[in-house]
Design a protein around this motif. Structure first.
Motif, PDB file in Angstrom:
ATOM      1  N   THR A 100     -27.782 -21.645  25.366  1.00 50.58           N
ATOM      2  CA  THR A 100     -27.916 -21.169  23.988  1.00 50.58           C
ATOM      3  C   THR A 100     -26.551 -20.785  23.438  1.00 50.58           C
ATOM      4  OG1 THR A 100     -28.279 -18.904  24.736  1.00 50.58           O
ATOM      5  CG2 THR A 100     -30.236 -20.290  24.447  1.00 50.58           C
ATOM      6  N   HIS A 101     -26.496 -20.597  22.132  1.00 51.61           N
ATOM      7  CA  HIS A 101     -25.214 -20.252  21.503  1.00 51.61           C
ATOM      8  C   HIS A 101     -24.672 -18.935  22.050  1.00 51.61           C
ATOM      9  CE1 HIS A 101     -22.151 -19.811  18.364  1.00 51.61           C
ATOM     10  NE2 HIS A 101     -22.479 -18.541  18.395  1.00 51.61           N
ATOM     11  N   LYS A 132     -36.231 -23.624  24.767  1.00 52.13           N
ATOM     12  CA  LYS A 132     -37.084 -24.776  25.082  1.00 52.13           C
ATOM     13  C   LYS A 132     -36.262 -26.057  25.157  1.00 52.13           C
ATOM     14  CE  LYS A 132     -41.164 -27.374  23.654  1.00 52.13           C
ATOM     15  NZ  LYS A 132     -40.494 -28.670  23.951  1.00 52.13           N
ATOM     16  N   GLN A 133     -35.341 -26.208  24.219  1.00 50.82           N
ATOM     17  CA  GLN A 133     -34.526 -27.424  24.199  1.00 50.82           C
ATOM     18  C   GLN A 133     -33.647 -27.529  25.438  1.00 50.82           C
ATOM     19  OE1 GLN A 133     -32.667 -26.681  20.408  1.00 50.82           O
ATOM     20  NE2 GLN A 133     -34.041 -28.071  19.300  1.00 50.82           N
ATOM     21  N   VAL A 134     -33.029 -26.418  25.853  1.00 55.75           N
ATOM     22  CA  VAL A 134     -32.143 -26.498  27.022  1.00 55.75           C
ATOM     23  C   VAL A 134     -32.950 -26.741  28.294  1.00 55.75           C
ATOM     24  CG1 VAL A 134     -30.400 -25.076  25.882  1.00 55.75           C
ATOM     25  CG2 VAL A 134     -32.023 -23.987  27.453  1.00 55.75           C
ATOM     26  N   ALA A 135     -34.173 -26.205  28.354  1.00 53.56           N
ATOM     27  CA  ALA A 135     -35.036 -26.491  29.502  1.00 53.56           C
ATOM     28  C   ALA A 135     -35.382 -27.979  29.551  1.00 53.56           C
ATOM     29  CB  ALA A 135     -36.308 -25.646  29.424  1.00 53.56           C
ATOM     30  N   ASP A 136     -35.709 -28.542  28.385  1.00 48.54           N
ATOM     31  CA  ASP A 136     -36.032 -29.968  28.324  1.00 48.54           C
ATOM     32  C   ASP A 136     -34.844 -30.830  28.736  1.00 48.54           C
ATOM     33  OD1 ASP A 136     -38.611 -29.479  27.523  1.00 48.54           O
ATOM     34  OD2 ASP A 136     -38.224 -29.790  25.386  1.00 48.54           O
ATOM     35  N   MET A 137     -33.632 -30.399  28.388  1.00 51.06           N
ATOM     36  CA  MET A 137     -32.439 -31.164  28.767  1.00 51.06           C
ATOM     37  C   MET A 137     -32.324 -31.297  30.281  1.00 51.06           C
ATOM     38  SD  MET A 137     -29.637 -29.650  26.069  1.00 51.06           S
ATOM     39  CE  MET A 137     -29.964 -29.647  24.295  1.00 51.06           C
ATOM     40  N   VAL A 138     -32.662 -30.236  31.005  1.00 48.31           N
ATOM     41  CA  VAL A 138     -32.621 -30.298  32.469  1.00 48.31           C
ATOM     42  C   VAL A 138     -33.762 -31.177  32.985  1.00 48.31           C
ATOM     43  CG1 VAL A 138     -32.756 -28.960  34.607  1.00 48.31           C
ATOM     44  CG2 VAL A 138     -31.490 -28.061  32.650  1.00 48.31           C
ATOM     45  N   LEU A 139     -34.948 -31.014  32.422  1.00 48.32           N
ATOM     46  CA  LEU A 139     -36.084 -31.829  32.844  1.00 48.32           C
ATOM     47  C   LEU A 139     -35.831 -33.317  32.628  1.00 48.32           C
ATOM     48  CD1 LEU A 139     -39.064 -29.691  31.493  1.00 48.32           C
ATOM     49  CD2 LEU A 139     -38.521 -30.120  33.900  1.00 48.32           C
ATOM     50  N   ASP A 144     -27.329 -30.549  34.208  1.00 52.54           N
ATOM     51  CA  ASP A 144     -27.517 -30.147  35.603  1.00 52.54           C
ATOM     52  C   ASP A 144     -28.226 -28.803  35.719  1.00 52.54           C
ATOM     53  OD1 ASP A 144     -25.939 -32.266  37.139  1.00 52.54           O
ATOM     54  OD2 ASP A 144     -24.494 -31.628  35.632  1.00 52.54           O
ATOM     55  N   LEU A 145     -27.957 -27.916  34.785  1.00 56.30           N
ATOM     56  CA  LEU A 145     -28.638 -26.618  34.790  1.00 56.30           C
ATOM     57  C   LEU A 145     -28.697 -26.059  33.384  1.00 56.30           C
ATOM     58  CD1 LEU A 145     -26.347 -24.156  34.484  1.00 56.30           C
ATOM     59  CD2 LEU A 145     -25.913 -24.717  36.853  1.00 56.30           C
ATOM     60  N   ALA A 146     -29.619 -25.119  33.177  1.00 54.75           N
ATOM     61  CA  ALA A 146     -29.768 -24.454  31.887  1.00 54.75           C
ATOM     62  C   ALA A 146     -29.545 -22.964  32.064  1.00 54.75           C
ATOM     63  CB  ALA A 146     -31.163 -24.699  31.308  1.00 54.75           C
ATOM     64  N   ILE A 147     -28.997 -22.334  31.030  1.00 52.14           N
ATOM     65  CA  ILE A 147     -28.795 -20.887  31.043  1.00 52.14           C
ATOM     66  C   ILE A 147     -29.352 -20.331  29.736  1.00 52.14           C
ATOM     67  CG2 ILE A 147     -27.144 -18.998  31.236  1.00 52.14           C
ATOM     68  CD1 ILE A 147     -25.174 -21.094  32.435  1.00 52.14           C
ATOM     69  N   LEU A 274     -32.918 -24.761  37.181  1.00 55.61           N
ATOM     70  CA  LEU A 274     -32.585 -26.024  37.828  1.00 55.61           C
ATOM     71  C   LEU A 274     -33.847 -26.852  37.970  1.00 55.61           C
ATOM     72  CD1 LEU A 274     -30.561 -24.370  40.708  1.00 55.61           C
ATOM     73  CD2 LEU A 274     -29.522 -25.640  38.825  1.00 55.61           C
ATOM     74  N   LYS A 275     -33.686 -28.153  37.982  1.00 48.07           N
ATOM     75  CA  LYS A 275     -34.844 -29.022  38.156  1.00 48.07           C
ATOM     76  C   LYS A 275     -35.322 -28.962  39.601  1.00 48.07           C
ATOM     77  CE  LYS A 275     -36.470 -33.661  36.950  1.00 48.07           C
ATOM     78  NZ  LYS A 275     -36.084 -34.956  36.335  1.00 48.07           N
TER      79      LYS A 275
END
Length: 313
Positions: A100-101, A132-139, A144-147, A274-275
């Motif tokens: 996130t920003h 939600k968007q950053v979680a989808d990017m990992v999925l 590689d990871l979301a924060i 992480l996925k």
């Protein structure tokens, strides 16, 4: 059956069943993608996609089961590639973080700086979005990871670990009446127009919930994804700001005063996700340790292997 066919099926779904876009993403031709999918359907003896004329419109029931297997197979293939890459080059490669920003702007700069000094050959990318968007990017294997904050904790297909705790602050101009209060209350805050985060960001749900429990309906004058925007409008005396504690710097924000309000809105936890089943290069573990020194490679590997309850703040 071959891997190209499986890639085409996966990409067709990712591109909302647009075979032209799927072909572009995979640097091939649309007729080639269509032919490969049809050949796979013939080999399996079932239709993977529903069609209207020559266009695919969605997944059939067996198609959904096929896609699940395709995702598993391709994840294993991607893992094999990463293993090969890591053994070929321990200190170089690419690393993409979705966040996130607020995290990108306030929490990560020093971590990224330290990481880049350790691994100057690693190409680091930051992708920004809401939780939600950053979680989808990992999925979707785009990162590689979301924060983000706690809303990524229970996403199917991801495992998450807590990084650090933080609380909200109220920010006001130096002459604001709230500064005279010994212990600011929700009623006192709600008496002023509020400037705070958009609903999807930075613990906003806890802010709303606290007011709802007290039967208060604050006047939300402005919502933003960026704490700097919030602080700018507070400086113009348009309202009282509520921001993440990490977003305030007494030296930088000399035109504002901060009031801790963790007693009103509770404690928040920033997490990394992480996925499930992901294979991580060695330098990703180093980044995680720089971000959250309480985490280490052994613990993260335990969580990735299925032991989800080995660590909490």
């Amino acid at each position: 059956m071959n891997l190209h066919q499986l890639r085409f099926v996966r990409e067709a779904v990712r591109q909302n069943f647009n075979l032209t876009e799927a072909a572009k993403a995979l640097f091939t031709s649309q007729p080639g993608v269509s032919k490969a999918i049809i050949e796979l359907e013939e080999e399996l003896g079932v239709d993977i996609f529903t069609r209207h004329g020559k266009r695919i419109r969605g997944l059939t029931e067996p198609g959904r089961a096929v896609l699940k297997s395709v995702e598993t197979i391709m994840q294993e293939v991607d893992g094999l590639k990463r293993i090969g890459n890591e053994f070929a080059a321990h200190d170089s490669g690419s690393f993409t973080i979705a966040t996130t920003h607020t995290q990108a702007r306030y929490s990560l700069p020093k971590v990224v700086q330290a990481f880049s000094q350790k691994f100057p050959k690693v190409r680091l990318s930051l992708l920004q979005g809401n939780p939600k968007q950053v979680a989808d990017m990992v999925l979707m294997d785009q990162a590689d990871l979301a924060i983000a904050t706690e809303s990524i904790a229970d996403v199917d297909g991801l495992i998450s670990l807590p990084c650090y705790q933080w609380e909200h602050l109220v920010v006001v101009p130096p002459d604001h009446p709230l500064l005279k209060s010994k212990s600011v209350t929700l009623e006192e805050i709600a008496a002023y127009p509020l400037i705070t985060y958009d609903n999807a960001f930075t613990g906003r749900n806890k802010i709303d919930h606290a007011f709802q429990l007290r039967g208060l309906k604050p006047d939300i004058l402005l919502e933003a994804i960026d704490a700097d925007v919030i602080k700018t409008y507070v400086e113009l005396n348009l309202g009282v700001g509520i921001i993440a504690g990490m977003a305030f710097d007494a030296e930088r924000d000399k035109n504002l005063c901060a009031i801790p309000v963790g007693h009103l809105f509770g404690t928040n936890v920033s997490r990394l996700a992480l996925k499930q089943g992901a294979y991580l290069r060695g330098y990703v573990f180093t980044f995680i340790e720089l971000l959250a020194p309480t985490l280490n490679r052994k613990l993260v590997e335990q969580v990735l292997s299925g032991k989800k309850d080995v660590y909490e703040l």
